[in-house]
Design a protein around this motif. Structure first.
Motif, short mmCIF file in Angstrom:
data_model
loop_
_atom_site.label_atom_id
_atom_site.label_comp_id
_atom_site.label_asym_id
_atom_site.label_seq_id
_atom_site.Cartn_x
_atom_site.Cartn_y
_atom_site.Cartn_z
N GLY A 50 -7.38 5.55 25.96
CA GLY A 50 -7.11 5.76 24.54
C GLY A 50 -5.80 6.44 24.25
O GLY A 50 -5.51 6.78 23.10
N SER A 51 -4.96 6.63 25.27
CA SER A 51 -3.69 7.33 25.06
C SER A 51 -2.62 6.42 24.48
O SER A 51 -1.64 6.89 23.89
N LYS A 52 -2.78 5.11 24.63
CA LYS A 52 -1.86 4.14 24.05
C LYS A 52 -2.54 2.78 24.02
O LYS A 52 -3.60 2.60 24.62
N ALA A 53 -1.92 1.82 23.33
CA ALA A 53 -2.49 0.49 23.26
C ALA A 53 -2.64 -0.10 24.65
O ALA A 53 -1.83 0.17 25.55
N ILE A 54 -3.66 -0.89 24.85
CA ILE A 54 -3.98 -1.46 26.17
C ILE A 54 -3.01 -2.59 26.49
O ILE A 54 -2.81 -3.51 25.68
N ARG A 55 -2.41 -2.52 27.69
CA ARG A 55 -1.42 -3.50 28.11
C ARG A 55 -2.11 -4.68 28.82
O ARG A 55 -2.36 -4.66 30.00
N GLY A 56 -2.43 -5.69 28.05
CA GLY A 56 -3.08 -6.87 28.60
C GLY A 56 -4.27 -7.29 27.76
O GLY A 56 -4.63 -6.64 26.77
N GLY A 57 -4.88 -8.42 28.14
CA GLY A 57 -6.03 -8.92 27.38
C GLY A 57 -5.58 -9.51 26.06
O GLY A 57 -4.62 -10.28 25.99
N ILE A 58 -6.27 -9.10 24.99
CA ILE A 58 -5.92 -9.58 23.64
C ILE A 58 -5.83 -8.40 22.68
O ILE A 58 -6.78 -8.12 21.93
N PRO A 59 -4.72 -7.65 22.67
CA PRO A 59 -4.56 -6.61 21.66
C PRO A 59 -4.46 -7.22 20.26
O PRO A 59 -3.93 -8.32 20.08
N LEU A 60 -4.98 -6.50 19.28
CA LEU A 60 -4.97 -6.96 17.89
C LEU A 60 -3.84 -6.29 17.12
O LEU A 60 -3.70 -5.07 17.16
N VAL A 61 -3.06 -7.10 16.42
CA VAL A 61 -1.91 -6.61 15.67
C VAL A 61 -2.22 -6.67 14.18
O VAL A 61 -2.53 -7.73 13.64
N PHE A 62 -2.17 -5.51 13.52
CA PHE A 62 -2.38 -5.39 12.08
C PHE A 62 -2.02 -3.96 11.68
O PHE A 62 -2.37 -3.03 12.41
N PRO A 63 -1.37 -3.72 10.56
CA PRO A 63 -0.98 -4.63 9.48
C PRO A 63 0.47 -5.11 9.56
O PRO A 63 0.93 -5.80 8.65
N ILE A 64 1.20 -4.72 10.64
CA ILE A 64 2.56 -5.21 10.80
C ILE A 64 2.72 -5.80 12.19
O ILE A 64 2.04 -5.40 13.14
#
Length: 309
Positions: A50-64
């Motif tokens: 939880g320290s940063k976005a997960i590098r790999g898989g399918i991260p979700l991008v919103f709202p920019i």
């Protein structure tokens, strides 16, 4: 379905296909089809705490998508807040039938959630209070023997319309260290899309050929903007070893179809080495093909939904 504190596993019992979802960002971190192949790439240095976005898989991008607009003064982190907050499994959404297994997660932005919002933008805590901006996100996941279907749903629960971008930042696994081999790793089906090239300005404004595949040539970061009246993305992705996978993507705002664009990304040597959560040589093992609503889709009115499947 099985679950640890942070990771939920959805298994389609009849076929053995399975999917793992990390609740941080509702990030899909694994999809194994019934043949046992892992279809998604995960960096071996990805942070899962939880320290940063997960590098790999399918991260979700919103709202920019990407960083805030230059000169806006916004301090919202790149790609927004969806991928950097904890999501909740929707009770009763787990099913396992002969055809598929399903799961839905949700996330509601409220004044207690700070991560990924930044200041000096419409999504800051203060500005949301002023404008009456509120949103609930849902992520619907369907696991079948040979397909993974995901739908990101944005529900405007506030009193004001808002602009937005949404994208699934999908990391496809490439077998045999073959991402830079043009006959093994490619994206087919983006003919007629106009190109915004973030690495080579000379290619920006050109149009992808109908005859040529998109391939990786060193560092690659290109946005393929949909042709006129071409709403859906249909591509075939070469993933090494003579194998390929198909990806389809559709979008809608207030039940009306809207065009979907597509990003192709690979960091190559220098960028890979510069990222603390990415193995120096792992750029050989992945290609990101990322469908999204990142163009000029309509504002989302109060009480309405936007969907990306």
């Amino acid at each position: 379905m099985s679950s640890t504190q942070d990771i939920v596993t959805v298994t389609h019992t009849k076929s053995g296909a399975s999917c793992q979802i990390h609740k941080f960002g509702a990030t899909v971190i694994s999809y194994k089809s019934q043949d046992g192949r892992e279809n998604l790439f995960m960096s071996h240095d990805a942070k899962l705490d939880g320290s940063k976005a997960i590098r790999g898989g399918i991260p979700l991008v919103f709202p920019i998508f990407g960083p805030p607009e230059s000169g806006s003064g916004s301090t919202m982190p790149q790609h927004g807040f969806a991928r950097t907050n904890e999501w909740t499994v929707v009770e009763g959404s787990q099913q396992d039938t002969d055809e598929h297994a399903t799961l839905t997660l949700s996330f509601t932005l409220d004044e207690h959630i700070i991560a990924g919002r930044g200041e000096n933008n419409m999504w800051s805590v203060e500005q949301c209070k002023v404008d009456g901006t509120a949103v609930t996100l849902k992520y619907e996941i369907t696991v079948a023997p040979t397909t993974l279907t995901t739908t990101m749903v944005v529900n405007n629960t506030g009193s004001d319309s808002f602009n937005f971008q949404m994208l699934t930042h999908t990391y496809f696994a490439v077998d045999g260290n073959a991402s830079q081999k043009k006959d093994e790793c490619y994206v087919q089906g983006l003919g007629g899309y106009s190109i915004v090239d973030k690495v080579d300005d000379a290619k920006t404004g050109t149009t992808q050929s109908y005859d040529d595949n998109v391939t990786l040539d060193g560092e690659t970061d290109r946005v393929y903007i949909h042709p006129e009246k071409h709403n859906a993305v249909h591509v075939t992705i070469g993933v090494g070893g003579g194998k390929s996978v198909k990806m389809e993507a559709y979008g809608e705002v207030d039940e009306s179809p809207v065009p979907v664009s597509c990003v192709v990304w690979n960091p190559y040597k220098d960028k890979a080495a510069a990222m603390s959560d990415f193995g120096d040589d792992q750029y050989h093992d992945m290609i990101c093909v990322e469908p999204g609503l990142i163009g000029h889709q309509p504002l989302l009115a109060p009480g309405k939904e936007a969907r990306l499947t």
